[in-house]
Structures are given as C-alpha cells and as structure tokens.
Design a protein around this motif. Structure first.
Motif, short mmCIF file in Angstrom:
data_model
loop_
_atom_site.label_atom_id
_atom_site.label_comp_id
_atom_site.label_asym_id
_atom_site.label_seq_id
_atom_site.Cartn_x
_atom_site.Cartn_y
_atom_site.Cartn_z
N ASN A 1 0.86 -1.19 0.00
CA ASN A 1 0.00 0.00 0.00
C ASN A 1 0.90 1.24 0.00
O ASN A 1 1.63 1.49 0.97
N LYS B 1 -0.07 4.18 0.17
CA LYS B 1 -0.75 5.29 0.87
C LYS B 1 -0.56 6.56 0.03
O LYS B 1 -0.61 6.49 -1.19
N MET C 1 -8.72 -1.73 -2.09
CA MET C 1 -8.93 -1.83 -0.65
C MET C 1 -10.23 -1.09 -0.34
O MET C 1 -10.66 -0.22 -1.10
N HIS D 1 -10.21 1.11 4.79
CA HIS D 1 -8.92 1.19 5.51
C HIS D 1 -9.10 2.05 6.74
O HIS D 1 -9.92 2.99 6.74
N LEU E 1 -8.25 -7.83 5.07
CA LEU E 1 -6.95 -7.38 5.58
C LEU E 1 -7.15 -7.00 7.04
O LEU E 1 -7.86 -6.03 7.35
N GLU F 1 -5.83 -5.51 10.33
CA GLU F 1 -4.77 -4.58 10.75
C GLU F 1 -5.16 -3.89 12.05
O GLU F 1 -5.97 -2.95 12.01
N LEU G 1 -1.06 -0.51 15.60
CA LEU G 1 0.26 -0.96 15.15
C LEU G 1 0.60 -0.48 13.73
O LEU G 1 1.71 -0.68 13.24
N ILE G 2 -0.38 0.17 13.10
CA ILE G 2 -0.12 0.67 11.74
C ILE G 2 0.97 1.75 11.80
O ILE G 2 0.90 2.67 12.61
N GLY G 3 1.97 1.58 10.98
CA GLY G 3 3.05 2.57 10.89
C GLY G 3 4.13 2.38 11.96
O GLY G 3 5.08 3.16 12.01
N ALA H 1 -0.06 -4.13 9.46
CA ALA H 1 0.27 -3.27 10.59
C ALA H 1 1.66 -3.58 11.13
O ALA H 1 1.87 -4.55 11.85
N GLY H 2 2.59 -2.76 10.70
CA GLY H 2 3.97 -2.90 11.16
C GLY H 2 4.75 -4.00 10.46
O GLY H 2 5.90 -4.29 10.83
N GLY I 1 -0.08 -7.34 4.17
CA GLY I 1 -0.18 -6.01 3.58
C GLY I 1 0.77 -5.11 4.33
O GLY I 1 0.92 -5.24 5.54
N LEU I 2 1.45 -4.23 3.60
CA LEU I 2 2.37 -3.32 4.29
C LEU I 2 2.53 -2.02 3.52
O LEU I 2 2.23 -1.95 2.33
N ALA I 3 3.00 -1.02 4.25
CA ALA I 3 3.24 0.29 3.64
C ALA I 3 4.60 0.81 4.12
O ALA I 3 5.61 0.64 3.45
N SER I 4 4.63 1.41 5.32
CA SER I 4 5.83 2.13 5.76
C SER I 4 7.09 1.26 5.78
O SER I 4 8.18 1.74 5.46
O1 G3P Z 1 -2.60 -1.09 4.35
C1 G3P Z 1 -1.44 -1.46 5.01
C2 G3P Z 1 -1.09 -0.47 6.03
O2 G3P Z 1 -2.13 0.14 6.72
C3 G3P Z 1 -0.06 -0.94 6.97
O3 G3P Z 1 0.73 0.16 7.24
O4 G3P Z 1 2.82 1.28 7.61
O5 G3P Z 1 1.99 -0.42 9.23
O6 G3P Z 1 2.81 -1.14 7.01
P1 G3P Z 1 2.17 -0.05 7.80
#
Ligand code: G3P
Length: 217
Positions: free
Chosen positions: A5, A7, A86, A89, A135, A137, A141-143, A173-174, A193-196
């Motif tokens: 993701n 974002k 998605m 979210h 998903l 999350e 814990l996100i980010g 999430a993380g 799923g991941l972003a940061s």
């Molecule tokens: O959609 C995935 C996201 O919300 C997770 O974010 O930064 O914790 O990988 P992050």
C-alpha cells in the motif's frame, strides 16, 4: 499475496511509485508470488502501464457511471485494467451501508479487500456480503517502526483466520520482515499487507526479498 500500500507517502509519488511497481513485478514473477501495489487513484494507471505490475486502488465508491463527480468508479477502473481495491482502511473508514452497496455492485472479477482491525467485523462481513479478501490490521500498530501484529498480537491472527472461514486473510500493521510473514502464514493467513516498512525503507528491495523468504521461497 503481498499487498504494497503506497498510501500517499511522498516517498512513493510519481517515478518512485513506478520503481516500486517495477520491483514488485520483477520479484513477484521471479518467485511466483502475487504482489499487488495499492496506489492512489491519481497514480494507479500510470504505475500499471509503466511497470506492468498488478495495481489496485486504495478506495472505491458506489458510483458506476454518469453523475458522480469526484467519486471513483469500480466499473471504470475495471475497464482500464485496474482489477481491485482496498475498502474501509482505518485511514479511510466507510459507513456500513456504503460498504454493503460497494460489495454488492462490484463488477465481476473486481476484487475487494475489506480492511478492519476487528475480529467481530470480520465475522460480520464474512456472513453478509463476502469480500474477496480481508486485511486484518490492528490500527494501533499501523506505521510502527519496531512492532508488528506478528510480534505483538500473533494470537489474534489465528482468531482472525478462524473468523474469516473461507475468505482469504491478509495481515498488516507494522509488517516489515520475513518473520512477520511466516508468523502470519503459520496462523492461517495467506499473505500480508504493508506500507511504511517498505515505502520508507532505505532499501525497499531488500525488504521485499526478505518478505518473500517468509513464504519459504
Ligand atoms: O494497508 C497497510 C497499512 O495500513 C499498513 O501500514 O505502515 O503499518 O505497514 P504499515
């Protein structure tokens, strides 16, 4: 599946998003893992065309065609080869009635990932209009830079998997390591799923390759 993701991190705007798409395509093809890039609507088509990666949206709306200024149409996305999104979210919550409407009117083959941090919500949606993916999350814990759902709340992954029944579960999430992936898979998830953890990493390729290892590849 690995869902990346983007974002709206500026570290993944424009050319940088295309680089992530190219990396996802190359590594996904090489290791035979489905890697999907969830992109801002502004960027999605360009990333898909320039990288060849599978690109989805981060949110869609209940308007199909005609009078719907500013909304994002699933039918239009599908017609352009953007085959999923998605939904709900934790950074883009959607009212229950709207989730229902969107799930019911999704075009054939358009895949929706319903996002939630709640096991009760997983049960609710699995029994109502089933999304194609869930998903899970936990929002707190996100980010996170040093914690993940696998390191902090691994037992809830098994609960989420049980609640999903036949709907495939992704865990987020993380997430940032192969260990996060393997812990999730062992507890019944089919992907992450991941972003940061990737978008903000010094070396996103290294992160992606480590995630792939978590699938035993
Ligand atoms: O959609 C995935 C996201 O919300 C997770 O974010 O930064 O914790 O990988 P992050």
């Amino acid at each position: 599946m690995i869902l990346i993701n983007l974002k709206i991190y500026k570290e993944a705007w424009g050319e940088k998003a295309i680089e992530i798409g190219k990396m996802a395509k190359e590594i996904g093809d090489k290791y035979k893992i489905r890697i999907v890039v969830a992109a801002p609507a502004l960027e999605a088509l360009r990333i898909k065309e320039k990288s060849g990666a599978e690109v989805w949206l981060q949110n869609v709306d209940e308007y199909e065609s005609g009078q719907g200024s500013g909304w994002v149409s699933m039918a239009e996305a599908m017609s352009l080869g953007i085959g999923g999104s998605m939904l709900n979210h934790s950074e883009h919550k959607i009212a229950k009635g709207k989730v229902s409407k969107i799930l019911k009117m999704r075009p054939k083959g358009f895949e929706i990932i319903y996002c939630t941090g709640s096991i009760a919500k997983i049960r609710e949606w699995r029994n109502k209009t089933k999304p194609d993916w869930i998903l899970y999350e936990p929002p707190e814990l996100i980010g996170s830079k040093d914690k993940s759902v696998a390191s902090e709340k691994a037992e809830t992954i098994a609960m989420a998997a049980k609640a999903c029944k036949t709907v495939p579960l992704l865990v987020g999430a993380g997430v940032k390591s192969g260990e996060d992936v393997s812990v999730s898979l062992e507890r019944g998830a089919v992907g992450v799923g991941l972003a940061s953890g990737l978008v903000l990493a010094d070396d996103p390729r290294k992160v992606l390759l480590d995630l792939v290892k978590g699938f035993g590849k």
